[in-house]
Design an enzyme around this catalytic site. Structure first.
Site, PDB file in Angstrom:
ATOM      1  N   ARG A 135       0.819  -1.211   0.000  1.00  0.00           N
ATOM      2  CA  ARG A 135       0.000   0.000   0.000  1.00  0.00           C
ATOM      3  C   ARG A 135       0.854   1.263   0.000  1.00  0.00           C
ATOM      4  NH1 ARG A 135      -5.114  -0.322   3.161  1.00  0.00           N
ATOM      5  NH2 ARG A 135      -4.466   1.531   4.288  1.00  0.00           N
ATOM      6  N   GLU A 178      -1.771   6.572  19.738  1.00  0.00           N
ATOM      7  CA  GLU A 178      -2.403   5.308  19.347  1.00  0.00           C
ATOM      8  C   GLU A 178      -1.537   4.133  19.795  1.00  0.00           C
ATOM      9  OE1 GLU A 178      -3.504   5.074  15.224  1.00  0.00           O
ATOM     10  OE2 GLU A 178      -4.476   7.035  15.290  1.00  0.00           O
ATOM     11  N   TYR A 220     -10.284  -5.443   4.760  1.00  0.00           N
ATOM     12  CA  TYR A 220      -9.519  -4.242   5.048  1.00  0.00           C
ATOM     13  C   TYR A 220      -9.914  -3.142   4.049  1.00  0.00           C
ATOM     14  CZ  TYR A 220      -5.032  -2.098   6.577  1.00  0.00           C
ATOM     15  OH  TYR A 220      -4.061  -1.292   7.101  1.00  0.00           O
TER      16      TYR A 220
HETATM   17  N1  UDP Z   1       4.053   1.214   7.754  1.00  0.00           N
HETATM   18  C1  UDP Z   1       5.341   1.281   8.242  1.00  0.00           C
HETATM   19  N2  UDP Z   1       5.827   2.467   8.704  1.00  0.00           N
HETATM   20  C2  UDP Z   1       5.095   3.592   8.709  1.00  0.00           C
HETATM   21  C3  UDP Z   1       3.773   3.534   8.196  1.00  0.00           C
HETATM   22  C4  UDP Z   1       3.290   2.333   7.742  1.00  0.00           C
HETATM   23  O1  UDP Z   1       6.035   0.265   8.260  1.00  0.00           O
HETATM   24  O2  UDP Z   1       5.593   4.629   9.160  1.00  0.00           O
HETATM   25  C5  UDP Z   1       3.551  -0.088   7.287  1.00  0.00           C
HETATM   26  C6  UDP Z   1       2.775  -0.844   8.352  1.00  0.00           C
HETATM   27  O3  UDP Z   1       3.059  -2.219   8.202  1.00  0.00           O
HETATM   28  C7  UDP Z   1       1.343  -0.586   7.989  1.00  0.00           C
HETATM   29  C8  UDP Z   1       1.419  -0.542   6.468  1.00  0.00           C
HETATM   30  O4  UDP Z   1       2.663   0.073   6.203  1.00  0.00           O
HETATM   31  O5  UDP Z   1       0.497  -1.612   8.426  1.00  0.00           O
HETATM   32  C9  UDP Z   1       0.290   0.218   5.828  1.00  0.00           C
HETATM   33  O6  UDP Z   1       0.280   1.516   6.344  1.00  0.00           O
HETATM   34  P1  UDP Z   1      -0.968   2.434   6.283  1.00  0.00           P
HETATM   35  O7  UDP Z   1      -0.608   3.727   6.895  1.00  0.00           O
HETATM   36  O8  UDP Z   1      -1.474   2.382   4.890  1.00  0.00           O
HETATM   37  O9  UDP Z   1      -1.959   1.640   7.240  1.00  0.00           O
HETATM   38  P2  UDP Z   1      -3.373   2.045   7.835  1.00  0.00           P
HETATM   39  O10 UDP Z   1      -3.085   2.468   9.231  1.00  0.00           O
HETATM   40  O11 UDP Z   1      -3.955   3.124   6.980  1.00  0.00           O
HETATM   41  O12 UDP Z   1      -4.139   0.778   7.746  1.00  0.00           O
END
Ligand code: UDP
Ligand code: FAD
Length: 371
Positions: free
Chosen positions: A171, A305, A353
């Protein structure tokens, strides 16, 4: 004689879209929710003029023009663009992974230098990535994986990156440009006036009963309507008889601070393993720190969070779409298909999701078939 054509269980986006469309074609609809408020997880509550995203920060983004045209009937969206900051032990990086990130990480200046660095580091992965760790290293290399991905992901999912599916990380955009817009989306923003106002507009003229748990009063509520649209957890509907689907839950620690600016950005991700929270949201920056009249807001509200494993009684937030849970969901889905009066939809009803735009698209699909 049933009093309503449809009973909609859940006033989140899925339920609100369906209820709105059903009413529009002349159907009678009753919406219920077990919570004391409408809008499901996109609910916002106003504190000191700030729209606080009570069940987690929500940024609307989509490439689907039909969905954008649909949702903008109910709200005007501002020009908010999500550009989170990563804080790794006090070192700050730009997200998503872009030239600012690569410059800070490696001192590289040109896209070519960045690409070379990533290519060097991804060599350790040969073949198709089998899990999140391999996928991440193959996308951005080991340094970024170790500092910006590993700790955050393991806190968020409570599992080792080697045991998580590769798709979760796909993503996240990786860009060789100085573009720190988190989403690859044609349309993006936050509804002016808050999400609760937007959902209120969707439900205008529709009867809503809050604090009403469908599963506790199922027989009497079923008797009220011809058909039921159920957007709660699918396993709870069947009294968990095949077992419990797993979720990740989130605990929000929200504080009102008597200062105008805590972190200078809506979202700061804490990507190290040691900080117990995954991120801090400072809600006012979704609306540029201004109130409805354009005045600067003197105070601020932040939410830390903490990600946790879901247990019965907690809010289920993120479906865990691994193999074990997907199999169990398939079994529940087979049972759901036999319930002729009930349609299961939404993030919890379909154990999927879904982002907001996808949930709206899915509800509109149902409307086309059903109404
Ligand atoms: N992620 C990460 N570092 C970050 C932000 C996201 O490794 O700083 C990874 C993490 O595994 C997360 C995934 O990327 O589950 C998807 O992130 P996103 O922000 O899209 O998740 P959301 O919270 O929107 O489901
Ligand atoms: P929900 O909003 O969960 O609504 C379901 C409703 O059903 C709830 O109100 C619940 O109380 C009610 N209900 C359940 N059981 C019963 C019962 N037995 N009786 C009565 N009522 C019941 N998407 C984005 O596009 N952008 C984002 O930035 C984003 N951020 C997110 C952050 C977090 C922390 C989470 C968890 C999700 C995020 N999402 C985001 C996804 C977004 O929240 C969902 O796509 C969307 O809210 C799903 O809508 P829904 O109607 O399916 O479910």
């Amino acid at each position: 004689m049933n009093q309503y054509d449809y009973l909609v269980v859940g006033s989140g986006l899925y339920g609100a879209v369906f209820a709105h469309e059903a009413k529009k074609v002349g159907k009678s609809v009753l919406v219920i929710d077990k919570r004391p408020n409408i809008a499901g997880n996109v609910y916002t509550e106003t504190v000191e003029g700030i729209h606080v995203h009570k069940y987690g920060a929500h940024i609307f983004h989509t490439n689907n023009t039909e969905v954008w045209n649909y949702i903008t009937q109910f709200a005007t969206f501002n020009r908010f663009t999500n550009s989170p900051i990563a804080n790794y032990h006090g070192e700050l990086f730009s997200l998503p992974f872009n030239m600012y990130t690569f410059n800070k990480m490696w001192g590289v200046v040109t896209p070519e230098e960045a690409a070379t660095k990533i290519a060097e580091q991804r060599k350790e992965i040969t073949g198709e990535p089998q899990n999140l760790e391999e996928q991440a290293i193959s996308l951005v290399g080991r340094d970024i994986y170790e500092k910006l991905i590993k700790g955050y992901t393991e806190k968020q999912w409570g599992r080792d990156c080697k045991d998580l599916p590769a798709f979760i990380i796909k993503r996240l955009p990786v860009r060789l440009t100085f573009d720190n817009n988190y989403f690859n989306a044609l349309y993006q923003g936050i509804p002016v006036g808050g999400y609760t106002q937007m959902v209120t507009n969707m439900l205008e003229g529709i009867e809503v009963r809050l604090n009403t748990d469908y599963l506790k009063h199922k027989a009497e509520l079923d008797a009220l309507a011809e058909k039921v649209i159920y957007t709660g957890p699918i396993d709870a509907y069947f009294d968990f008889k095949l077992g419990t689907l797993e979720y990740r839950s989130v605990r929000f620690e929200t504080e009102l601070l008597d200062i105008p600016n805590f972190q200078g950005n809506a979202a700061v991700n804490y990507t190290d393993r040691e900080t117990p929270w995954t991120r801090i949201i400072e809600h006012k920056w979704f609306e540029f720190g201004k109130d409805a009249d354009g005045n600067d807001l003197p105070k601020t509200v932040i939410s830390k969070e903490y990600s946790s494993e879901w247990k019965p009684g907690d809010e289920p937030y993120y479906p865990v779409n691994d193999e074990k849970n997907s199999k169990l969901y398939a079994q529940y889905k087979a049972l759901a298909e036999k319930e002729s009066k009930v349609i299961f939809g939404g993030r919890l009803g379909e154990y999927k999701y879904y982002d907001m735009d996808a949930v709206i698209a899915s509800a509109l699909e149902l409307c086309k078939k059903e109404l």
